[in-house]
Scaffold this active site. Structure first.
Site, PDB file in Angstrom:
ATOM      1  N   ARG A   1       0.862  -1.183   0.000  1.00 41.63           N
ATOM      2  CA  ARG A   1       0.000   0.000   0.000  1.00 41.63           C
ATOM      3  C   ARG A   1       0.895   1.229   0.000  1.00 41.63           C
ATOM      4  O   ARG A   1       2.116   1.123   0.110  1.00 41.63           O
ATOM      5  CB  ARG A   1      -1.035   0.002   1.144  1.00 41.63           C
ATOM      6  CG  ARG A   1      -0.720  -0.740   2.384  1.00 41.63           C
ATOM      7  CD  ARG A   1       0.395  -0.150   3.207  1.00 41.63           C
ATOM      8  NE  ARG A   1       0.217   1.269   3.409  1.00 41.63           N
ATOM      9  CZ  ARG A   1       1.176   2.124   3.661  1.00 41.63           C
ATOM     10  NH1 ARG A   1       2.442   1.714   3.750  1.00 41.63           N
ATOM     11  NH2 ARG A   1       0.934   3.399   3.824  1.00 41.63           N
ATOM     12  N   GLY A   2       0.245   2.411  -0.122  1.00 36.94           N
ATOM     13  CA  GLY A   2       1.014   3.632  -0.306  1.00 36.94           C
ATOM     14  C   GLY A   2       1.089   3.914  -1.803  1.00 36.94           C
ATOM     15  O   GLY A   2       1.420   3.014  -2.590  1.00 36.94           O
ATOM     16  N   ALA A   3       0.768   5.154  -2.183  1.00 35.42           N
ATOM     17  CA  ALA A   3       0.572   5.464  -3.609  1.00 35.42           C
ATOM     18  C   ALA A   3       1.762   5.077  -4.501  1.00 35.42           C
ATOM     19  O   ALA A   3       1.583   4.347  -5.488  1.00 35.42           O
ATOM     20  CB  ALA A   3       0.222   6.944  -3.768  1.00 35.42           C
TER      21      ALA A   3
ATOM     22  N   GLN B   1      -1.731   2.179  10.109  1.00 35.64           N
ATOM     23  CA  GLN B   1      -0.470   2.339   9.367  1.00 35.64           C
ATOM     24  C   GLN B   1       0.577   3.067  10.210  1.00 35.64           C
ATOM     25  O   GLN B   1       1.770   2.865  10.035  1.00 35.64           O
ATOM     26  CB  GLN B   1      -0.706   3.144   8.077  1.00 35.64           C
ATOM     27  CG  GLN B   1      -1.413   2.396   6.971  1.00 35.64           C
ATOM     28  CD  GLN B   1      -2.904   2.660   6.994  1.00 35.64           C
ATOM     29  OE1 GLN B   1      -3.477   2.927   8.046  1.00 35.64           O
ATOM     30  NE2 GLN B   1      -3.544   2.565   5.850  1.00 35.64           N
TER      31      GLN B   1
ATOM     32  N   ASP C   1      -1.906  10.738  -1.984  1.00 34.64           N
ATOM     33  CA  ASP C   1      -2.273   9.756  -3.013  1.00 34.64           C
ATOM     34  C   ASP C   1      -2.575  10.428  -4.339  1.00 34.64           C
ATOM     35  O   ASP C   1      -2.538   9.790  -5.382  1.00 34.64           O
ATOM     36  CB  ASP C   1      -3.484   8.941  -2.562  1.00 34.64           C
ATOM     37  CG  ASP C   1      -3.038   7.899  -1.560  1.00 34.64           C
ATOM     38  OD1 ASP C   1      -2.772   8.276  -0.403  1.00 34.64           O
ATOM     39  OD2 ASP C   1      -2.896   6.723  -1.960  1.00 34.64           O
TER      40      ASP C   1
ATOM     41  N   ASN D   1      -5.291  12.484   0.774  1.00 31.43           N
ATOM     42  CA  ASN D   1      -4.395  11.625   1.571  1.00 31.43           C
ATOM     43  C   ASN D   1      -5.226  10.868   2.599  1.00 31.43           C
ATOM     44  O   ASN D   1      -6.441  11.053   2.707  1.00 31.43           O
ATOM     45  CB  ASN D   1      -3.293  12.456   2.246  1.00 31.43           C
ATOM     46  CG  ASN D   1      -2.194  11.578   2.813  1.00 31.43           C
ATOM     47  OD1 ASN D   1      -1.719  10.663   2.142  1.00 31.43           O
ATOM     48  ND2 ASN D   1      -1.796  11.812   4.051  1.00 31.43           N
TER      49      ASN D   1
HETATM   50  O1  MRU Z   1      -4.452   3.183   2.395  1.00 31.51           O
HETATM   51  P1  MRU Z   1      -2.976   3.384   2.227  1.00 31.51           P
HETATM   52  O2  MRU Z   1      -2.176   2.806   3.352  1.00 31.51           O
HETATM   53  O3  MRU Z   1      -2.488   2.949   0.868  1.00 31.51           O
HETATM   54  O4  MRU Z   1      -2.781   4.957   2.301  1.00 31.51           O
HETATM   55  C1  MRU Z   1      -1.515   5.500   2.128  1.00 31.51           C
HETATM   56  C2  MRU Z   1      -1.477   6.970   2.293  1.00 31.51           C
HETATM   57  O5  MRU Z   1      -2.473   7.615   2.487  1.00 31.51           O
HETATM   58  C3  MRU Z   1      -0.144   7.633   2.125  1.00 31.51           C
HETATM   59  O6  MRU Z   1      -0.073   8.790   2.894  1.00 31.51           O
HETATM   60  C4  MRU Z   1       0.050   8.009   0.644  1.00 31.51           C
HETATM   61  O7  MRU Z   1      -0.209   6.924  -0.188  1.00 31.51           O
HETATM   62  C5  MRU Z   1       1.424   8.482   0.397  1.00 31.51           C
HETATM   63  S1  MRU Z   1       2.608   7.180   0.552  1.00 31.51           S
HETATM   64  C6  MRU Z   1       4.128   7.797   0.173  1.00 31.51           C
END
Ligand code: MRU
Length: 353
Positions: free
Chosen positions: A50-52, A196, A237, A247
């Site tokens: 996960r994470g963009a 997270q 994101d 985000n």
């Molecule tokens: O649901 P997730 O864990 O994928 O959400 C991630 C986030 O909101 C992060 O802040 C975003 O993707 C940036 S990661 C460098």
């Protein structure tokens, strides 16, 4: 500055994609092996990864697996045959624009009619991966320079090596600032419901020798009131053309509180997270996940039986609440559409604008 950067969540090894299974952290460190695009799409949707930026990189490797499978079947029409796989990957999660961005880069390679497409696709996926790490290091320097020595910071969700190719966006800035001895402390909020912050950010920082204090989300305003923190540093994101920021849910509340208490608010994201085709935050699709993520914890019910739940997993922070957007191309202070355009037009890492 490598001593505070030891984790890699995505690996291409022996013709398979290995993903550090983030559902099991911090208690278990195991890698899930993926051999097909549908497996990769499941891993993205189910939050193995996960994470963009990490989602984008993973999808790029997913395209390599798809091409390899369909070419091995000797299908003359393999380019058409992989279309459903590409669609599966594209639909895995809706908010992170890095997913569509990475798939568009892989599609351009598919359209080139090169003689050894699997090798060329793998090269492109590896390049996307390497570019992301380089962008993070650049952002780390630009963002850390904004933090006055002697400050503490608060971060949200996980934006580190686990959420990117490596080093991290907001957590990259924190890593860099820590390495430069600018920080007196790092606070991370738990980030309900998926935790997270407490499961991933705390684990990642501690692995890399950076101390961290967790707070519950509800404590953020009280922390700001103490005057201890100077910056909230978060990732994104998707950033719209006017500087509105999508985000992790809870980010907007942090920005509202930060403005009230005079704490600065920094968003750190690579240019691949900026979506100049999306005019403002209201046009960004927000993922809503299952109620069970709120009603249960580690499989155990934690809410009154019969309660419903609304679980949007991202929110939009209006550009006017953001003090700085940091990308590898430069810093946009108090973002506006014009500032975003100037920054995106810079082809190379730039100075503050
Ligand atoms: O649901 P997730 O864990 O994928 O959400 C991630 C986030 O909101 C992060 O802040 C975003 O993707 C940036 S990661 C460098």
């Amino acid at each position: 500055m490598t001593e505070h950067d030891s984790i890699r969540a995505i690996r291409w090894q022996d013709h398979a994609l290995l993903l550090l299974d983030q559902r099991k952290l911090p208690t278990e460190v195991t890698y899930l092996e993926c051999h097909s695009a549908p497996q990769v799409a499941d891993a993205i949707r189910d939050m193995v990864v996960r994470g963009a930026p990490a989602i984008g990189i993973t999808a790029a490797y997913g395209v390599v697996l798809a091409a390899r499978e369909h070419i091995a079947r000797a299908a003359a029409d393999w380019r058409q045959a992989i279309a459903p796989d590409l669609a599966l990957l594209a639909e895995a999660r809706p908010t992170a624009i890095n997913l569509a961005w990475a798939l568009a880069r892989m599609r351009r390679v598919l359209e080139m009619n090169v003689p050894a497409p699997v090798d060329t696709l793998l090269q492109e996926a590896r390049q996307i991966h390497a570019d992301d790490i380089n962008a993070n290091r650049q952002m780390g320097q630009l963002g850390a320079a904004l933090i006055e020595p002697g400050s503490a910071v608060l971060t949200h969700c996980n934006t580190g090596s686990l959420a990117t190719g490596g080093f991290g966006t907001a957590l990259g800035v924190i890593r860099q600032a820590w390495g430069e001895s600018r920080l007196t402390g790092v606070y991370a909020d738990e980030t309900r419901p998926w935790l997270q912050g407490s499961r991933l950010t705390a684990w990642e920082l501690l692995q890399d020798g950076i101390p961290v204090d967790l707070i519950v989300e509800g404590a953020a305003a009280a922390l700001m009131q103490t005057g201890r923190i100077k910056w909230v540093v978060v990732g994104s994101d998707r950033i719209a053309a006017n500087g509105d920021v999508a985000n992790k849910i809870g980010t907007c509340a942090l920005a509202v509180n930060a403005r009230y208490y005079g704490v600065k608010f920094m968003v750190v994201a690579p240019a691949s997270t900026v979506d100049m085709e999306t005019a403002s935050g209201t046009d960004i699709p927000i993922e809503v996940r299952g109620a069970e993520e709120i009603l249960t914890l580690a499989g155990q019910p934690i809410a009154a039986a019969g309660a419903g739940a609304w679980n949007p997993v991202f929110d939009i922070t209006p550009a006017e609440l953001v003090d700085a957007i940091v990308t590898e191309r430069g810093v946009v202070h108090r973002p506006t559409r014009a500032g975003m355009q100037t920054m995106m037009a810079a082809s190379k890492p730039a100075q503050s604008q």
